[in-house]
Scaffold this motif. Structure first.
Motif, PDB file in Angstrom:
ATOM      1  N   PHE A  75       0.838  -1.201   0.000  1.00 26.96           N
ATOM      2  CA  PHE A  75       0.000   0.000   0.000  1.00 26.96           C
ATOM      3  C   PHE A  75       0.873   1.252   0.000  1.00 26.96           C
ATOM      4  N   ASN A  76       1.875   1.286   0.869  1.00 29.59           N
ATOM      5  CA  ASN A  76       2.712   2.483   1.001  1.00 29.59           C
ATOM      6  C   ASN A  76       3.519   2.765  -0.264  1.00 29.59           C
ATOM      7  N   SER A  77       3.910   1.709  -0.973  1.00 24.80           N
ATOM      8  CA  SER A  77       4.644   1.921  -2.226  1.00 24.80           C
ATOM      9  C   SER A  77       3.716   2.397  -3.340  1.00 24.80           C
ATOM     10  N   SER A  78       2.417   2.047  -3.220  1.00 24.60           N
ATOM     11  CA  SER A  78       1.444   2.442  -4.242  1.00 24.60           C
ATOM     12  C   SER A  78       0.828   3.809  -3.959  1.00 24.60           C
ATOM     13  N   TYR A  79       0.807   4.205  -2.676  1.00 26.77           N
ATOM     14  CA  TYR A  79       0.186   5.475  -2.278  1.00 26.77           C
ATOM     15  C   TYR A  79       1.206   6.289  -1.479  1.00 26.77           C
ATOM     16  N   LYS A  80       2.289   6.654  -2.159  1.00 20.55           N
ATOM     17  CA  LYS A  80       3.396   7.338  -1.485  1.00 20.55           C
ATOM     18  C   LYS A  80       2.991   8.706  -0.939  1.00 20.55           C
ATOM     19  N   GLU A  81       1.953   9.307  -1.536  1.00 22.85           N
ATOM     20  CA  GLU A  81       1.534  10.633  -1.081  1.00 22.85           C
ATOM     21  C   GLU A  81       0.751  10.564   0.230  1.00 22.85           C
ATOM     22  N   ASN A  82       0.273   9.366   0.607  1.00 26.37           N
ATOM     23  CA  ASN A  82      -0.533   9.238   1.819  1.00 26.37           C
ATOM     24  C   ASN A  82      -0.315   7.864   2.456  1.00 26.37           C
ATOM     25  N   PRO A  83       0.909   7.564   2.881  1.00 25.94           N
ATOM     26  CA  PRO A  83       1.208   6.216   3.388  1.00 25.94           C
ATOM     27  C   PRO A  83       0.583   5.953   4.751  1.00 25.94           C
ATOM     28  N   LEU A  84       0.515   4.678   5.093  1.00 26.48           N
ATOM     29  CA  LEU A  84       0.020   4.279   6.408  1.00 26.48           C
ATOM     30  C   LEU A  84       1.123   4.442   7.447  1.00 26.48           C
ATOM     31  N   ASN A  85       0.729   4.757   8.664  1.00 23.80           N
ATOM     32  CA  ASN A  85       1.672   4.714   9.772  1.00 23.80           C
ATOM     33  C   ASN A  85       1.003   3.984  10.931  1.00 23.80           C
ATOM     34  N   THR A  86       1.702   3.878  12.042  1.00 24.13           N
ATOM     35  CA  THR A  86       1.197   3.058  13.145  1.00 24.13           C
ATOM     36  C   THR A  86       0.029   3.699  13.895  1.00 24.13           C
ATOM     37  N   SER A  87      -0.373   4.907  13.486  1.00 20.91           N
ATOM     38  CA  SER A  87      -1.557   5.512  14.109  1.00 20.91           C
ATOM     39  C   SER A  87      -2.855   4.976  13.502  1.00 20.91           C
ATOM     40  N   VAL A  88      -2.751   4.277  12.371  1.00 16.83           N
ATOM     41  CA  VAL A  88      -3.937   3.710  11.726  1.00 16.83           C
ATOM     42  C   VAL A  88      -4.436   2.528  12.559  1.00 16.83           C
ATOM     43  N   PRO A  89      -5.719   2.499  12.948  1.00 18.25           N
ATOM     44  CA  PRO A  89      -6.210   1.401  13.784  1.00 18.25           C
ATOM     45  C   PRO A  89      -6.216   0.068  13.048  1.00 18.25           C
ATOM     46  N   VAL A  90      -5.925  -0.981  13.772  1.00 19.03           N
ATOM     47  CA  VAL A  90      -5.974  -2.350  13.242  1.00 19.03           C
ATOM     48  C   VAL A  90      -7.120  -3.075  13.931  1.00 19.03           C
ATOM     49  N   PHE A  91      -8.038  -3.622  13.127  1.00 21.49           N
ATOM     50  CA  PHE A  91      -9.180  -4.358  13.665  1.00 21.49           C
ATOM     51  C   PHE A  91      -9.025  -5.838  13.315  1.00 21.49           C
ATOM     52  N   ALA A  92      -9.225  -6.685  14.301  1.00 21.06           N
ATOM     53  CA  ALA A  92      -9.060  -8.128  14.100  1.00 21.06           C
ATOM     54  C   ALA A  92     -10.373  -8.854  14.327  1.00 21.06           C
ATOM     55  N   CYS A  93     -10.510  -9.990  13.668  1.00 14.87           N
ATOM     56  CA  CYS A  93     -11.657 -10.876  13.913  1.00 14.87           C
ATOM     57  C   CYS A  93     -11.247 -12.300  13.586  1.00 14.87           C
ATOM     58  N   GLY A  94     -12.149 -13.251  13.845  1.00 18.81           N
ATOM     59  CA  GLY A  94     -11.820 -14.656  13.641  1.00 18.81           C
ATOM     60  C   GLY A  94     -11.129 -15.235  14.857  1.00 18.81           C
ATOM     61  N   ASP A  95     -10.310 -16.265  14.619  1.00 17.04           N
ATOM     62  CA  ASP A  95      -9.705 -16.934  15.770  1.00 17.04           C
ATOM     63  C   ASP A  95      -8.581 -16.116  16.402  1.00 17.04           C
ATOM     64  N   LEU A  96      -8.154 -15.032  15.749  1.00 16.19           N
ATOM     65  CA  LEU A  96      -7.206 -14.131  16.403  1.00 16.19           C
ATOM     66  C   LEU A  96      -7.778 -13.574  17.699  1.00 16.19           C
ATOM     67  N   THR A  97      -9.086 -13.328  17.698  1.00 12.56           N
ATOM     68  CA  THR A  97      -9.718 -12.748  18.886  1.00 12.56           C
ATOM     69  C   THR A  97     -10.348 -13.816  19.785  1.00 12.56           C
ATOM     70  N   GLN A  98     -10.419 -15.049  19.303  1.00 12.30           N
ATOM     71  CA  GLN A  98     -11.034 -16.121  20.089  1.00 12.30           C
ATOM     72  C   GLN A  98     -10.013 -16.888  20.921  1.00 12.30           C
ATOM     73  N   ASP A  99      -8.791 -16.975  20.412  1.00 14.49           N
ATOM     74  CA  ASP A  99      -7.746 -17.739  21.086  1.00 14.49           C
ATOM     75  C   ASP A  99      -6.829 -16.760  21.837  1.00 14.49           C
ATOM     76  N   GLU A 100      -6.795 -16.879  23.161  1.00 16.45           N
ATOM     77  CA  GLU A 100      -6.044 -15.915  23.977  1.00 16.45           C
ATOM     78  C   GLU A 100      -4.565 -15.895  23.626  1.00 16.45           C
ATOM     79  N   GLN A 101      -4.001 -17.087  23.367  1.00 18.12           N
ATOM     80  CA  GLN A 101      -2.576 -17.152  23.031  1.00 18.12           C
ATOM     81  C   GLN A 101      -2.313 -16.466  21.685  1.00 18.12           C
ATOM     82  N   LEU A 102      -3.185 -16.711  20.688  1.00 24.48           N
ATOM     83  CA  LEU A 102      -3.035 -16.054  19.394  1.00 24.48           C
ATOM     84  C   LEU A 102      -3.159 -14.538  19.538  1.00 24.48           C
ATOM     85  N   TRP A 103      -4.131 -14.105  20.331  1.00 20.89           N
ATOM     86  CA  TRP A 103      -4.365 -12.665  20.501  1.00 20.89           C
ATOM     87  C   TRP A 103      -3.149 -11.982  21.139  1.00 20.89           C
ATOM     88  N   GLN A 104      -2.605 -12.591  22.173  1.00 24.37           N
ATOM     89  CA  GLN A 104      -1.440 -12.004  22.837  1.00 24.37           C
ATOM     90  C   GLN A 104      -0.241 -11.966  21.903  1.00 24.37           C
TER      91      GLN A 104
END
Length: 290
Positions: free
Chosen positions: A222-251
């Protein structure tokens, strides 16, 4: 009164069913599939999967025949294209010509769908999707054998994108053996990545490593394709699926991307306390369509 919607998503290991009225979830259920009936989102045994769908509907006392259904994002291509403003009669040919340039597979192997994002100043911006004919046709035949008809067909990553109200965000969904990563920009899924995590049994550590590597690749693309407006770590990340169901995976996932703010998706729907939305996020996105 809000119209009743029945949403169906067939994954490799199970079928997921959701019944909704407007933005209210009424009923949900899943049905475990025998191994090897579905692989990488493609149905391999139409008759057995159709029987499983019929049994799922019977168990839940559903008589509806018209449904919303999702197709896996695996082997699909998503692009934002720009065309010059043209007379309506010339537009279909222009879309085909541009698709043949940007889609890295023969067009006879895919179906194309497109939606205008904006027009003006002499150009038209479109969201273009190419999805595999074989797995789509197999899904439609399977539904017909189950006595059902798809009035809405969507792709799983696009359904996921509908579950976030943020203008700019990264959505990460893993469930069983598939991974979807969607980068939302200006409320549009600008970059979509769907891969299979199937094959040999993966440990939690292997799975998280694969997810984090694909996350990094997708953000870099994305950042190489949209150099004028790249992503940084302030962009929220939303998860779903077993990432949020399994405590070990989530951590493990949270620690691996500790520079980001990561949280489960909170979809804009009403649901009973016993409902776990992260397990049915694709179905919820289907229910929200239209």
């Amino acid at each position: 009164m809000a119209k009743k919607k029945v949403s169906l998503y067939i994954e490799d290991a199970e079928i997921k069913l959701l019944v909704s009225h407007g933005n209210k979830i009424d009923k949900w259920a899943s049905f475990t599939l025998e191994p090897s009936l579905v692989r990488d989102g493609a149905i391999l045994d139409e008759a057995k999967v159709a029987e499983a769908i019929k049994e799922l509907f019977q168990l839940n006392k559903l008589s509806e025949k018209k449904i919303n259904v999702a197709l896996s994002g695996l082997n699909s291509i998503f692009r934002v294209i720009t065309l010059p403003e043209l007379p309506a009669k010339l537009l279909p040919e222009a879309i085909i010509n541009e698709a043949s340039r940007v889609i890295p597979m023969p067009l006879e192997e895919v179906y194309l769908a497109h939606q205008t994002i904006s027009s003006g100043q002499g150009e038209i911006r479109m969201f273009l999707t190419a999805y595999p004919r074989v797995s789509t046709d197999t899904l439609m035949r399977t539904l017909a054998k189950a006595g059902l008809k798809a009035t809405v067909l969507d792709l799983a990553p696009l359904a996921l994108a509908r579950c976030s109200s943020e203008s700019r965000a990264i959505i990460v969904n893993t469930w069983m053996s598939n991974l979807d990563i969607v980068i939302m920009n200006d409320r549009l899924p600008q970059v979509v990545r769907s891969i299979s995590l199937a094959g040999e049994e993966m440990s939690n550590e292997d799975k998280i490593q694969a997810v984090v590597e694909e996350f990094g690749r997708t953000v870099s693309f994305f950042n190489s394709s949209y150099k004028e407006n790249p992503l940084n770590t302030s962009v929220p990340v939303f998860a779903c699926g077993d990432l949020t169901q399994d405590e070990q995976l989530w951590q493990s996932f949270s620690l691996s991307l500790m520079d980001y703010t990561i949280s489960p998706i909170s979809p804009p729907v009403e649901f009973p306390e016993s409902f776990i939305p992260c397990q049915y996020m694709v179905n919820i996105g289907l229910a929200l369509k239209g």
